[in-house]
Motif scaffolding. Sequence first.
Motif, PDB file in Angstrom:
ATOM      1  N   TYR A  76       0.810  -1.213   0.000  1.00  0.00           N
ATOM      2  CA  TYR A  76       0.000   0.000   0.000  1.00  0.00           C
ATOM      3  C   TYR A  76       0.848   1.270   0.000  1.00  0.00           C
ATOM      4  O   TYR A  76       0.340   2.352   0.241  1.00  0.00           O
ATOM      5  N   ASP A  77       2.141   1.127  -0.291  1.00  0.00           N
ATOM      6  CA  ASP A  77       3.014   2.287  -0.412  1.00  0.00           C
ATOM      7  C   ASP A  77       2.467   3.198  -1.502  1.00  0.00           C
ATOM      8  O   ASP A  77       2.058   2.742  -2.568  1.00  0.00           O
ATOM      9  N   SER A  78       2.442   4.486  -1.245  1.00  0.00           N
ATOM     10  CA  SER A  78       1.808   5.425  -2.178  1.00  0.00           C
ATOM     11  C   SER A  78       2.426   5.383  -3.568  1.00  0.00           C
ATOM     12  O   SER A  78       1.720   5.521  -4.562  1.00  0.00           O
TER      13      SER A  78
ATOM     14  N   ASN B  25       0.150   4.529  -6.701  1.00  0.00           N
ATOM     15  CA  ASN B  25       0.062   5.528  -7.773  1.00  0.00           C
ATOM     16  C   ASN B  25       0.425   4.922  -9.123  1.00  0.00           C
ATOM     17  O   ASN B  25      -0.229   5.216 -10.134  1.00  0.00           O
TER      18      ASN B  25
END
Length: 75
Positions: A52-54, A58
């Motif tokens: 779930y790291d941005s 992205n």
Amino acid sequence: GLRGYIKNGYNGELFEPVNHYQLAEKIKNFMQLADEEKIVMQNNAISTALKYDSKIVNLKLYDVLMNIIEMNRRN
């Protein structure tokens, strides 16, 4: 919410909001785990967090949007 990320006993512990007794019980249970079990849960938590790291999210969102744009161009 967090229930979508946290799997109880796998990568963390869930408790009802504002229930400090339940939180204390979860902390107590974690502290009673064998060191190996703590390490496994910690590694599972890190692995989940990386998903779930941005930057990763992205990039996935960008790919989805570009695919939609490309499909619309073909039609």
